[in-house]
Design a protein around this motif. Structure first.
Motif, PDB file in Angstrom:
ATOM      1  N   GLU A  66      35.449  18.426 -26.465  1.00  0.00           N
ATOM      2  CA  GLU A  66      34.361  18.595 -27.450  1.00  0.00           C
ATOM      3  C   GLU A  66      33.196  17.674 -27.100  1.00  0.00           C
ATOM      4  OE1 GLU A  66      33.445  20.042 -30.563  1.00  0.00           O
ATOM      5  OE2 GLU A  66      34.927  21.561 -30.079  1.00  0.00           O
ATOM      6  N   LEU A  67      31.963  18.155 -27.197  1.00  0.00           N
ATOM      7  CA  LEU A  67      30.801  17.281 -26.996  1.00  0.00           C
ATOM      8  C   LEU A  67      30.701  16.279 -28.153  1.00  0.00           C
ATOM      9  CD1 LEU A  67      28.003  19.695 -25.725  1.00  0.00           C
ATOM     10  CD2 LEU A  67      29.317  18.057 -24.383  1.00  0.00           C
ATOM     11  N   CYS A 120      36.093  15.680 -31.668  1.00  0.00           N
ATOM     12  CA  CYS A 120      34.671  15.355 -31.498  1.00  0.00           C
ATOM     13  C   CYS A 120      34.554  13.862 -31.783  1.00  0.00           C
ATOM     14  CB  CYS A 120      33.818  16.146 -32.487  1.00  0.00           C
ATOM     15  SG  CYS A 120      32.119  15.546 -32.569  1.00  0.00           S
ATOM     16  N   ARG A 136      26.940  13.917 -21.598  1.00  0.00           N
ATOM     17  CA  ARG A 136      25.993  14.667 -22.432  1.00  0.00           C
ATOM     18  C   ARG A 136      26.510  14.764 -23.869  1.00  0.00           C
ATOM     19  NH1 ARG A 136      26.271  21.086 -22.551  1.00  0.00           N
ATOM     20  NH2 ARG A 136      25.047  21.431 -24.438  1.00  0.00           N
ATOM     21  N   HIS A 181      26.189  16.178 -27.705  1.00  0.00           N
ATOM     22  CA  HIS A 181      25.539  17.317 -28.358  1.00  0.00           C
ATOM     23  C   HIS A 181      24.444  16.820 -29.300  1.00  0.00           C
ATOM     24  CE1 HIS A 181      24.673  21.013 -30.313  1.00  0.00           C
ATOM     25  NE2 HIS A 181      25.328  20.737 -31.416  1.00  0.00           N
ATOM     26  N   GLN A 228      20.952  16.000 -21.918  1.00  0.00           N
ATOM     27  CA  GLN A 228      20.975  16.966 -23.021  1.00  0.00           C
ATOM     28  C   GLN A 228      20.197  18.233 -22.644  1.00  0.00           C
ATOM     29  OE1 GLN A 228      19.687  14.349 -26.450  1.00  0.00           O
ATOM     30  NE2 GLN A 228      21.554  15.169 -27.355  1.00  0.00           N
ATOM     31  N   GLU A 282      20.053  23.160 -26.244  1.00  0.00           N
ATOM     32  CA  GLU A 282      20.996  23.413 -27.356  1.00  0.00           C
ATOM     33  C   GLU A 282      21.364  22.122 -28.091  1.00  0.00           C
ATOM     34  OE1 GLU A 282      24.353  25.241 -25.483  1.00  0.00           O
ATOM     35  OE2 GLU A 282      23.102  26.802 -24.605  1.00  0.00           O
ATOM     36  N   ASP A 283      20.902  20.986 -27.571  1.00  0.00           N
ATOM     37  CA  ASP A 283      21.290  19.695 -28.135  1.00  0.00           C
ATOM     38  C   ASP A 283      20.156  19.101 -28.980  1.00  0.00           C
ATOM     39  OD1 ASP A 283      23.737  19.874 -26.701  1.00  0.00           O
ATOM     40  OD2 ASP A 283      22.718  19.140 -24.894  1.00  0.00           O
ATOM     41  N   TYR A 284      20.468  17.980 -29.646  1.00  0.00           N
ATOM     42  CA  TYR A 284      19.514  17.371 -30.577  1.00  0.00           C
ATOM     43  C   TYR A 284      19.365  15.873 -30.311  1.00  0.00           C
ATOM     44  CZ  TYR A 284      20.411  21.677 -33.172  1.00  0.00           C
ATOM     45  OH  TYR A 284      20.558  23.009 -33.531  1.00  0.00           O
ATOM     46  N   ALA A 330      16.181  18.234 -25.112  1.00  0.00           N
ATOM     47  CA  ALA A 330      16.825  18.344 -26.434  1.00  0.00           C
ATOM     48  C   ALA A 330      15.785  18.631 -27.517  1.00  0.00           C
ATOM     49  CB  ALA A 330      17.562  17.050 -26.751  1.00  0.00           C
ATOM     50  N   LYS A 382      26.050  19.642 -38.577  1.00  0.00           N
ATOM     51  CA  LYS A 382      27.477  19.970 -38.461  1.00  0.00           C
ATOM     52  C   LYS A 382      27.979  20.794 -39.655  1.00  0.00           C
ATOM     53  CE  LYS A 382      29.102  17.868 -34.658  1.00  0.00           C
ATOM     54  NZ  LYS A 382      29.885  18.583 -33.650  1.00  0.00           N
TER      55      LYS A 382
END
Length: 443
Positions: free
Chosen positions: A101-102, A151, A168, A170, A203, A206-208, A229, A288
């Motif tokens: 899991e990221l 995670c 990386r 998420h 990142q 799709e990442d923040y 990101a 999330k």
């Protein structure tokens, strides 16, 4: 493949366990003495190790070196590893390749422990399968060895980020940036800032990246550098289109066409800096998909990190607060800013090139007496001798607390917020905080 682990603390031993479990040949080398609890683990798992030396032949025979974050690059064995061209990474990079899991990763000069714990608390209360690691608790590698499906919420220092290649997260958070650990970065602030931003280097779209939009250094770096990101700012001073801001004493979080409203007075931890920590953590929770009601309940029940503005006891209507984790001026600034009553301030330790003038307005406004707790207090005395009525020196925590009690009257606060590292008189900031709490309880 031969994996060599440099350093046999929490990070190094965790790495050795994961490497062993994955079938690698492992050798652990520590130039200092290894704690007995870690020796026992290495023996139990039949891992080859040495202490009080670095055997060059064995280390340079490795295919991969995993270096503990506390070991600087200027150490001779590290230079030799580089000269030989052996790949050298951090525990975070090593464990990442086995974690399915990221992660959510938090860095910053201050506030990262509280924010990390708060993110973990919100996600756990929301029913997610999460772990807590990095600079806090059990090592990331050790936990990945036991459960690679989780995670993980990781608190990452600049030293841990220095050793990443492909890692990386998420969701990444940068809480703030102020000068710290400059001795490790050739005394160049820009090098330290670059190290912090390594958190976002791998990142994707799709990442923040969640960050403090009130922080000049963060804004400056982002204006000059492109990241992939999605940017998610938070601010106490202005509205943002996507992210978190303040309106009518509420935190407003806007993400993906959803809005969460949280009354500031419902947050259990106090101070402006903790409003920012709550903003960052709430943004993660919203990304999330944690229920709004769960977020509110979790924020009102969260007690904060030990040794970070921790209320110890009230004696004779004097509140004693343990902020031993404040090892730089910026952290102490937040602590003094949140004081609401006349304060006796216990400060000092190993100076990191501090500029005490930054605290001057707060000291004038809030501090009635200063107790210098350190071996060399000259800079603090020079800065504040003419500003406060009482300034005392000591090298004993017990004596510092007794002096503080004599200087206070009903309604005052005693604040341990050293603005310095602890190594002159204590093993670490935790030991310093524990001694403070013990001394207060013995009053």
């Amino acid at each position: 493949m031969k994996v060599v682990v440099l350093g046999a603390g929490e990070s190094g031993v965790g790495t050795a366990l994961l490497a062993k479990r994955k079938g690698f040949k492992v050798f652990v080398s520590d130039f200092g003495e290894i704690k007995e609890k870690y020796k026992n683990v290495l023996r139990d798992y039949k891992i080859d190790w040495e202490e009080k030396q670095h055997t060059e032949a064995k280390i340079l025979a490795g295919d991969l070196v995993v270096k503990s974050p506390g070991i600087p690059d200027k150490v001779p064995i590290v230079k030799k590893i580089r000269e030989k061209g052996i790949r050298m990474i951090s525990e975070i990079e090593f464990a990442y390749s086995f974690n399915k899991e990221l992660s959510v990763a938090i860095t910053g000069s201050n506030g990262k422990t509280t924010t990390t714990m708060l993110v973990y608390h919100l996600l756990k209360q929301g029913g997610l399968n999460v772990g807590l690691a990095g600079n806090i608790g059990d090592s990331y590698a050790k936990q990945v060895a036991e459960d690679p499906e989780k995670c993980y919420v990781l608190e990452l220092s600049s030293f841990q980020l220095d050793g990443i290649e492909n890692y990386r997260p998420h969701i990444a958070i940068i809480t703030n940036i102020s000068p710290d650990h400059l001795d490790r970065y050739d005394y160049k602030y820009e090098n330290y800032i670059e190290a912090k931003f390594r958190i976002t280097k791998n990142q994707t779209e799709e990442d923040y990246l969640i960050y403090d939009d009130d922080d000049d250094e963060i804004r400056k770096w982002l204006s000059k550098n492109k990241i992939r990101a999605q940017k998610v700012p938070f601010s106490l001073t202005h509205k943002v289109e996507q992210g978190a801001y303040i309106e009518d004493q509420n935190i407003i979080v806007k993400m993906n066409n959803e809005t969460t409203v949280l009354p500031i007075n419902e947050i259990a931890i106090e101070g402006k800096h903790n409003v920012k920590n709550a903003m960052a953590a709430t943004t993660v929770a919203q990304l999330k998909r944690i229920r709004k009601q769960t977020i509110r309940e979790s924020l009102s029940g969260f007690q904060g990190a030990e040794h970070r503005l921790e209320k110890v006891l009230k004696i004779g209507n004097v509140q004693y607060i343990n902020d031993s984790k404040a090892t730089n001026v910026n952290a102490t600034f937040f602590a003094l800013e949140s004081m609401k009553t006349p304060t006796v301030w216990i400060v000092g330790g190993v100076d990191k090139g501090n500029d005490y003038n930054e605290l001057m307005p707060l000291v004038r406004e809030k501090v009635k007496g200063i107790i210098c707790l350190g071996i060399d207090n000259r800079k603090i005395i020079d800065a504040y001798a003419n500003v406060v009525d009482v300034l005392v020196e000591t090298q004993s925590m017990e004596e510092a607390v007794k002096i503080a009690q004599r200087l206070t009257e009903s309604g005052d606060t005693v604040l341990l917020s050293p603005a310095c590292a602890s190594y002159d008189l204590f093993e670490n900031y935790e030991e310093r905080g524990k001694q403070f709490k013990r001394a207060v309880q013995n009053l």
